[in-house]
Scaffold this motif. Structure first.
Motif, PDB file in Angstrom:
ATOM      1  N   GLU A 146      10.182  -2.133   2.635  1.00 36.72           N
ATOM      2  CA  GLU A 146       9.066  -1.681   1.804  1.00 36.72           C
ATOM      3  C   GLU A 146       8.500  -0.379   2.355  1.00 36.72           C
ATOM      4  N   GLU A 148       5.384   2.722   1.393  1.00 37.96           N
ATOM      5  CA  GLU A 148       4.306   3.224   0.545  1.00 37.96           C
ATOM      6  C   GLU A 148       3.993   4.660   0.954  1.00 37.96           C
ATOM      7  N   ARG A 150       1.241   7.716  -0.077  1.00 38.84           N
ATOM      8  CA  ARG A 150      -0.017   7.957  -0.792  1.00 38.84           C
ATOM      9  C   ARG A 150      -0.478   9.395  -0.604  1.00 38.84           C
ATOM     10  N   LEU A 196      11.611   1.426 -12.509  1.00 39.09           N
ATOM     11  CA  LEU A 196      10.241   1.568 -12.007  1.00 39.09           C
ATOM     12  C   LEU A 196       9.246   0.905 -12.945  1.00 39.09           C
ATOM     13  N   ALA A 198       4.900   1.444 -13.677  1.00 39.15           N
ATOM     14  CA  ALA A 198       3.822   2.365 -13.302  1.00 39.15           C
ATOM     15  C   ALA A 198       2.523   2.054 -14.024  1.00 39.15           C
ATOM     16  N   GLU A 214       0.020   4.768  -9.875  1.00 40.67           N
ATOM     17  CA  GLU A 214       0.737   3.892  -8.950  1.00 40.67           C
ATOM     18  C   GLU A 214       2.106   3.634  -9.558  1.00 40.67           C
ATOM     19  N   ILE A 215       3.134   4.012  -8.837  1.00 44.98           N
ATOM     20  CA  ILE A 215       4.499   3.864  -9.318  1.00 44.98           C
ATOM     21  C   ILE A 215       5.269   2.974  -8.344  1.00 44.98           C
ATOM     22  N   LEU A 216       5.801   1.889  -8.833  1.00 39.83           N
ATOM     23  CA  LEU A 216       6.612   0.997  -8.014  1.00 39.83           C
ATOM     24  C   LEU A 216       8.072   1.252  -8.354  1.00 39.83           C
ATOM     25  N   CYS A 217       8.801   1.798  -7.389  1.00 42.14           N
ATOM     26  CA  CYS A 217      10.217   2.122  -7.574  1.00 42.14           C
ATOM     27  C   CYS A 217      11.082   1.014  -6.975  1.00 42.14           C
ATOM     28  N   ARG A 224      11.735  -1.657  -2.000  1.00 42.92           N
ATOM     29  CA  ARG A 224      10.681  -1.151  -2.862  1.00 42.92           C
ATOM     30  C   ARG A 224      10.009   0.078  -2.248  1.00 42.92           C
ATOM     31  N   ARG A 226       6.535   2.362  -3.097  1.00 44.26           N
ATOM     32  CA  ARG A 226       5.321   2.479  -3.900  1.00 44.26           C
ATOM     33  C   ARG A 226       4.699   3.859  -3.681  1.00 44.26           C
ATOM     34  N   LYS A 228       1.417   6.281  -4.697  1.00 45.96           N
ATOM     35  CA  LYS A 228       0.063   6.054  -5.190  1.00 45.96           C
ATOM     36  C   LYS A 228      -0.856   7.240  -4.903  1.00 45.96           C
TER      37      LYS A 228
END
Length: 352
Positions: A146, A148, A150, A196, A198, A214-217, A224, A226, A228
């Motif tokens: 995972e 993230e 930002r 994705l 979003a 917020e985009i979850l790829c 994953r 994310r 943001k």
């Protein structure tokens, strides 16, 4: 050193902060011309530069070899096309264009004209992003599970920039603006996702362009990423959070090139010019081969946006790889458009 003669399409913040100082200090470039529609501000720092009152007038100067299109995104297609048709190589600010069809037409035109077209993805040269690259190359986290990324701000009042705030204008809003950076870094680090989901909207209200996303790829093997951004973030988050099977890495957003340039700092060629860190800006916690835990505070090395222009120079004179070519950035625009569609329709978008 041979000189590349450059024309700058605008002298707003982008021109003053991200382009003119580097063109001035790099020995291989000469800022021959700049467009200022009514002012003469560039003369204070760049008296050797000729001022034109329109992009079209500047493009008529046969001596200009490279044009920097740093106008509002809604004008990128028009001005890049005119520059290519005038026989100029082009650097265009991100976001590339407002949609994929415009970008594809420009990439095709540049190829037909045997000219180069590069998108100014300067955040590839941030210190914090370089540190993430370094940690990934070391492999201490094992297989990633995972991530993230930002980019938050605290800007609760709308700016006075119509091209960024008006939701009726294509290309306005944070997704095209900051999203261009986060998406670019994700695709550079991890490649193109399989699908994705979003959420994109305006926290300030529907009368303004989106300021939150917020985009979850989704990637293969249940990995994953994310992405943001929010403008209601008074307390800073870690900009990069990476979790793997062997450990985690957290990196703050500490690159200060933009703020230092705004304050008047002068970038240097092939040297560090930003202020040094006063404390560590990251932490890695991982399992060593003997299964013991090691927790280390890390400090990133300085970034330098001058490296982008150095790569441009090396491409022109030595045939080196072009940084962030337009054809490559089209994939980022696919993600932007998919994110908007996902948010509007409330569903996962699959890529072919």
């Amino acid at each position: 050193m041979q000189l590349v003669k450059v024309g700058l399409c605008a002298f707003g913040m982008s021109g003053k902060v991200f382009h003119a100082p580097f063109l001035k200090e790099h020995p291989g470039f000469f800022m021959l011309a700049v467009v200022e529609r009514s002012k003469d501000e560039s003369q204070l720092k760049y008296p050797e530069t000729t001022i034109y009152r329109s992009v079209e007038e500047m493009l008529a100067n046969a001596d200009i070899e490279l044009v920097v299109v740093n106008t509002p995104v809604q004008t990128h297609f028009e001005y890049v096309k005119k520059a290519l048709e005038a026989g100029k190589n082009v650097i265009v600010e991100k976001p590339f264009t407002v949609d994929i069809s415009e970008a594809e037409e420009l990439v095709k035109l540049a190829k037909e004209k045997k000219l180069f077209l590069s998108v100014y993805q300067n955040r590839r040269f941030d210190r914090d992003y370089h540190q993430v690259q370094k940690i990934l190359e070391e492999g201490k986290l094992g297989t990633l599970k995972e991530v993230e990324i930002r980019f938050d701000r605290f800007r609760t009042e709308p700016s006075q920039k119509e091209h960024k705030e008006n939701p009726e204008l294509p290309g306005s809003g944070a997704l095209h603006d900051l999203g261009s950076h986060l998406i670019d870094q994700a695709t550079q680090l991890f490649g193109f996702p399989e699908k994705l989901f979003a959420d994109v909207f305006s926290m300030k209200g529907p009368e303004f362009a989106n300021d939150y996303f917020e985009i979850l790829c989704f990637y293969k093997n249940d990995f994953r990423v994310r992405l943001k951004s929010s403008v209601f973030s008074k307390e800073a988050h870690c900009a990069y959070i990476l979790h793997g099977e062997k450990g985690s890495f957290l990196q703050e957003r500490t690159d200060a090139q933009e703020s230092e340039l705004v304050s008047g700092a002068v970038p240097t060629y092939h040297e560090d010019w930003t202020k040094p860190l006063t404390k560590p800006d990251g932490i890695i916690n991982y399992l060593k081969e003997n299964s013991e835990t090691e927790r280390i505070l890390t400090s990133s090395e300085p970034g330098n946006y001058m490296d982008y222009y150095q790569q441009i120079y090396e491409h022109i004179f030595f045939g080196a790889e072009l940084p962030s070519p337009g054809a490559e950035i089209i994939q980022n625009m696919e993600i932007i458009e998919a994110a908007l569609k996902s948010s509007t329709e409330g569903k996962v978008i699959f890529f072919k």
